[in-house]
Structures are given as C-alpha cells and as structure tokens.
Write an enzyme that holds these catalytic residues in place. Sequence first.
Site, short mmCIF file in Angstrom:
data_model
loop_
_atom_site.label_atom_id
_atom_site.label_comp_id
_atom_site.label_asym_id
_atom_site.label_seq_id
_atom_site.Cartn_x
_atom_site.Cartn_y
_atom_site.Cartn_z
N HIS A 196 5.12 -7.15 -0.61
CA HIS A 196 5.35 -8.75 -1.20
C HIS A 196 5.45 -8.63 -2.69
CE1 HIS A 196 1.74 -9.76 0.97
NE2 HIS A 196 1.65 -8.41 0.96
N ASP A 235 0.83 -0.68 -0.14
CA ASP A 235 -0.05 0.14 -0.14
C ASP A 235 0.59 0.82 -0.09
OD1 ASP A 235 -2.13 -1.86 0.63
OD2 ASP A 235 -2.71 -0.96 2.19
N SER A 261 7.08 3.47 5.56
CA SER A 261 8.68 3.90 5.02
C SER A 261 8.62 3.94 3.08
CB SER A 261 9.71 2.96 5.62
OG SER A 261 10.86 3.13 5.34
#
Length: 409
Positions: free
Chosen positions: A267, A191, A378
């Site tokens: 991912h 995200d 981050s």
Amino acid sequence: MAASLGRGCLGLLRGVAPWRSRPCHREDIARSHFLQPLRKLPLRTSSTNARKVHTAPARTLSLLRPLPILAAVGGGYACYRQYEKYQEREREKRGLEVPPKLAGHWEVALYKTVPTRLLSRAWGRLNQVELPHWLRRPIYSLYIWTFGVNMKEAAVEDLHHYRNLSEFFRRKLKPQARPVCGLHSVISPSDGKILNFGQVKNCEVEQVKGVTYSLESFLGPRTSAEDLPFSPATSCSSFRSQLVTREGNELYHCVIYLAPGDYHCFHSPTDWTISHRRHFPGSLMSVNPGMARWIKELFCHNERVVLTGDWKHGFFSLTAVGATNVGSIRIYFDRDLHTNSPRYSKGSYNDFSFVTHTNKEGIPMRKGEHLGEFNLGSTIVLIFEAPKDFNFQLKAGQKIRFGEALGSL
C-alpha cells in the site's frame, strides 16, 4: 610328447598347471575368480598395421559418471555453507561481531546462469491452474502450516473459495485487520521484516547491516529536468544532491522483506504523488535475509519496479524488488507494466511518465491506499527525503505489519 606339451599349454591358459595342480590349488582358484569377470566382457577388435588389439567398450571402463561428481561437489559446498552459517550463529550468541562474508564474482555469475526467470514464469503458470474442489483444502492447509499464515485475518477464510494458488497468495484482508496509523507521517506499506533503515550516506545504502549497494545503480540515472517533478540540483554534481531538493533535508531508506507467509499486497506508505515509473528486468535471485547478507548489491541485480515522485518534504520513492518465483509485480493503476517478460533484456530499463498534458501532477496516492501486489514474498525499499529531525520507530530485525508506523517528525 607333443600331446603332453599341448595339454600343458592348455592348462596354463586355463590358469592351472598340470604338474603343480595340488600345491597351487588355492592360488589357482583365486586367479580363476579374479579373471572370471574379465572373460564376460564383450571384446571389440581393432586392427593396426602390426597386430590386432582387443579392447573392451569405453562405456564399461568409464566407472565415474559426471552426475555423481556434480552431486558430491554440490552437496559438499552446501554442507560447507551450512557450517559457516552455524559458526556465524554461534558467534552472534556470544555477542561477537560477525563480518559479512560476501559471494565472489564467480559465485554470483554461476548463480545467474540458473534460469530463474524461466522457472518463475513456469511457477506463475502453475499457480494459475485451477485446483479441484476436493484438493484445495489439503494444499492450502499445508502451505498455512509451513509458513504460519493467519487465515483469521483473511477477508474470506473458506479455503475452497480460492480457485488456485495465485488467488490464495493474493488474498485480501478484513478491513479491521490492519488499522492505518494516523499519528505518524510514514507507515509500513506491507507486512514483513525490517532488514535495515536509516540515513543514506555517501550514496551507499545498506540492504542488511554491513552489506551495501549503490543508490545510483539501484534507482538508475536521473531523467531530464522536464521529466522530473522537481528541479535537479546544480550546486553539487553528486547523485544524492539531485535527490535532496530542500536545504536542511536528509535522505533516508528502509528495507522490508516479505516472507512467503506474509500478506502479499502493498500500500501507499504516505500521502504522495507518483510521477514516474522505471522498470528494470534484471535477474530473479532469492532475496531472503541470508542471500542479502551474502550477495553485495543483490537488489541491483534483481528485477524491480521503481516508483518515484514527491511528498510534502520532497523526493519520495517506493521500489518493489522481484525474486525467485516472484516474477509478477503488479501496480494497480499501471496497466502497461509487464514484469518478467521475455521481450525485455537484462541490463536495460524502461521508463514511463505519469505526467501528461492532461495530468500535470501524476498519480496522487493517499496513505494506506492499495498500490500493488506480489505473487509471493519479496522486498520493498523506501528511499525518501525528509528533515533532519525525522525519526524511525523501528528496530532492525523486527516484524512489522501494514499500517504500523515507520517513522515521523
């Protein structure tokens, strides 16, 4: 006569002249009020060869303190920066192009003096402190309200389930919350917000529009040919030519910023094989979009973990960039990785190869497979090789979720 003269001198010392007491009454009262605080000062005597000198202690005379001065200067500078940002927003509203105003070397050096690594380690330990059962809901609810977290997507919605802030930050999602796009070859690994994307030109990569960083400084020098999953280019000595391994291909990049309220796991963005890991200790400065517009080569200053390998079109890399309070970057299959550790020195890097005598290829990753996690928001940077007809399905500044398409052929 002598007695009268003595009384006159004593009157002068007291600030009152006996022969002019009535006409100067108001003036004497004012002088008395002015001298009264000085009489209360404790006097200290220092002797010299010529005479004795009475002085007040230095602490009573130093009315200006360093802390108020620093606070005033810091507050003034912060107000000045906010005013500049306000002007930039107004220009953007009018459709005017706003050239980036970069931080000077002294500003970056001053920022680096802040012990962000130590503070991040302290924050990490605080996050692991188990909260009392009755305190979990109020604290997590405040965080959810502040950063707009959607707990309906979480695999466990009950706030009492998370023993500490670290577990809450690294919460898992329901399987159906992030469907992985199967039509496009590259998906978003997390995200976040798209800061920039496009082709890499002249070995310079844009972290945001108009602010670049060196590709070689970011990834580090290439290792020896035997450690690479491909043969380095010999026809051209440029760093870019060592990455682009197939004729007709281009080098592309994409920068994704994870805000504190985003899902913190990342991912695999495609089917690829990871052959090498490089860890840069670095600093832990903030990587929010405002700082990325202000500090050139911000991502090169900060701690980061660079995973490199290859996919069906050649070179592919994913870099997890640390930030303030995000000293912990975890790669699930790499147990030897320890980020924000005091044993590492800034300016160095540590290499690790996943290619061994028993494993000639490295670590295979499937698109959408769990790869790692941050402890707070981050940045993730993708740099990869692809044919010239590769197209991004993005807009700068848009919000994106894990599993959605980044681009395809």
